[in-house]
Write a protein that holds these residues in place. Sequence first.
Motif, short mmCIF file in Angstrom:
data_model
loop_
_atom_site.label_atom_id
_atom_site.label_comp_id
_atom_site.label_asym_id
_atom_site.label_seq_id
_atom_site.Cartn_x
_atom_site.Cartn_y
_atom_site.Cartn_z
N LYS A 38 -3.66 13.15 42.87
CA LYS A 38 -3.94 11.82 43.40
C LYS A 38 -3.03 10.74 42.82
O LYS A 38 -2.95 9.64 43.37
CB LYS A 38 -5.41 11.47 43.13
N THR A 39 -2.34 11.03 41.73
CA THR A 39 -1.40 10.04 41.18
C THR A 39 -0.20 9.83 42.10
O THR A 39 0.52 8.84 41.97
CB THR A 39 -0.88 10.48 39.80
N GLY A 40 0.03 10.78 42.99
CA GLY A 40 1.17 10.68 43.89
C GLY A 40 2.47 11.22 43.30
O GLY A 40 3.50 11.28 44.00
N LYS A 41 2.45 11.60 42.03
CA LYS A 41 3.64 12.18 41.41
C LYS A 41 3.74 13.66 41.77
O LYS A 41 2.71 14.33 41.97
CB LYS A 41 3.57 12.03 39.89
N PRO A 42 4.94 14.21 41.89
CA PRO A 42 5.07 15.64 42.18
C PRO A 42 4.45 16.46 41.05
O PRO A 42 4.82 16.28 39.87
CB PRO A 42 6.58 15.86 42.26
N VAL A 43 3.51 17.31 41.40
CA VAL A 43 2.80 18.11 40.41
C VAL A 43 3.30 19.56 40.48
O VAL A 43 3.29 20.18 41.55
CB VAL A 43 1.28 18.07 40.63
N ILE A 44 3.74 20.07 39.35
CA ILE A 44 4.23 21.45 39.26
C ILE A 44 3.17 22.27 38.55
O ILE A 44 2.86 22.02 37.38
CB ILE A 44 5.56 21.50 38.48
N PHE A 45 2.57 23.22 39.25
CA PHE A 45 1.58 24.10 38.64
C PHE A 45 2.31 25.18 37.86
O PHE A 45 3.20 25.85 38.39
CB PHE A 45 0.72 24.78 39.70
#
Length: 390
Positions: free
Chosen positions: A176-183
């Motif tokens: 939800k932060t809108g930053k690209p999230v890398i799992f």
Amino acid sequence: MRVKYELDLFNTPVTLLKDYPKFASAEFQKAAYNTAAESITLLKNTNNTLPLSKNAKILVTGPNANSMRSLNGGWTYTWQGNVTNEIAQQYNTILEAVTSKFGKDNVTYVQGIAYQEKGQYYEDTATGIDAAVQAAANADYVLLCIGENSYTETPGNLVDLSLSDNQVVLANAMIKTGKPVIFVLNEGRPRIINKIEPGAAAVLNVYLPGNYGADALADVLTGDVNPSGKLPITYPRYTNALVSYIHKPSEGDSNPQGGMFKPQWPFGFGLSYTSFAYSGLTINKNSFGPDETATITVTVKNTGTRDGKEVVQLFISDILASFTPDVKRLRGFEKVDLKAGESKTVSFKVLMRDLAFVGTDNKKHLEEGDFKIQIADQSATFNVTKTVIF
């Protein structure tokens, strides 16, 4: 018992360090690193999120971010691996390796979720999800390190493969932060992530990569290592959808009465920072006797701009048999190293008798009929001319 006698365990039941002069040597350390680097599997990479610039600002979060215990798993140092953090402090956690790679000024760490080290291995608690959200505002990317703590044998049994509720909450908050999230999936089993995977910009599975796994991961994140691992399992999408890649037509989409085989990712899947194209699948002849060997060749080309490695996987299907055949079986694989623009021809030799199945009489049956070869998008057929039972 035979193996124990061959190992002379009845005369020398303990392992003596003097008998292993290369233990912990530089040679073995490099082998451990290479094993991790070769196995890390890129499962998703939307809009080429990876690799990252070495100047990128990264928020590292999640219960697996700063743990040697989760990198090593059970049966490492101790049975459940519960003291690995204390014993393996000289090695890098994911946080430490990423900080070393990108620079301490570019890396922020907020744990967000922590495993309860004094409780059950699977218990975790929220330690600052709101703080992680606030920290994400100053980051270019979020490295979300999730999965499971170390475990083994009966104490490590699970009744549900779902990722913990707390980790799902953290993942959704990061998305939800809108930053690209890398799992970064650090796990010995495929934990179910179908509800959060759509929000991930990239997904890497590091499995249980050992003491040098975090160093290998950092090199993959920057592109110093081009990921080349392939899934050794079928990664399920749902908790009860545990159909293996070795399955019957009745278990899959081809069942006219209705079936579903829609895993999160299929067996053998894995992406790269480059691309590969296959061509020229050939077999040395069209018909084989039961004692003959087929030679199968295919050409693979690196069509991208980066050097990379590709695992060429040979699948063979028995089209029709008296005992319902599996949809397909892996009959060979080879990893090839290709520079950008380079092509190589890969050959496999397959003994016809190796294509036999075990019948209801507990004997091996190789039946005459057609078989299908599949390598990536290339396919061909051949025929076995005689039925044999052995």
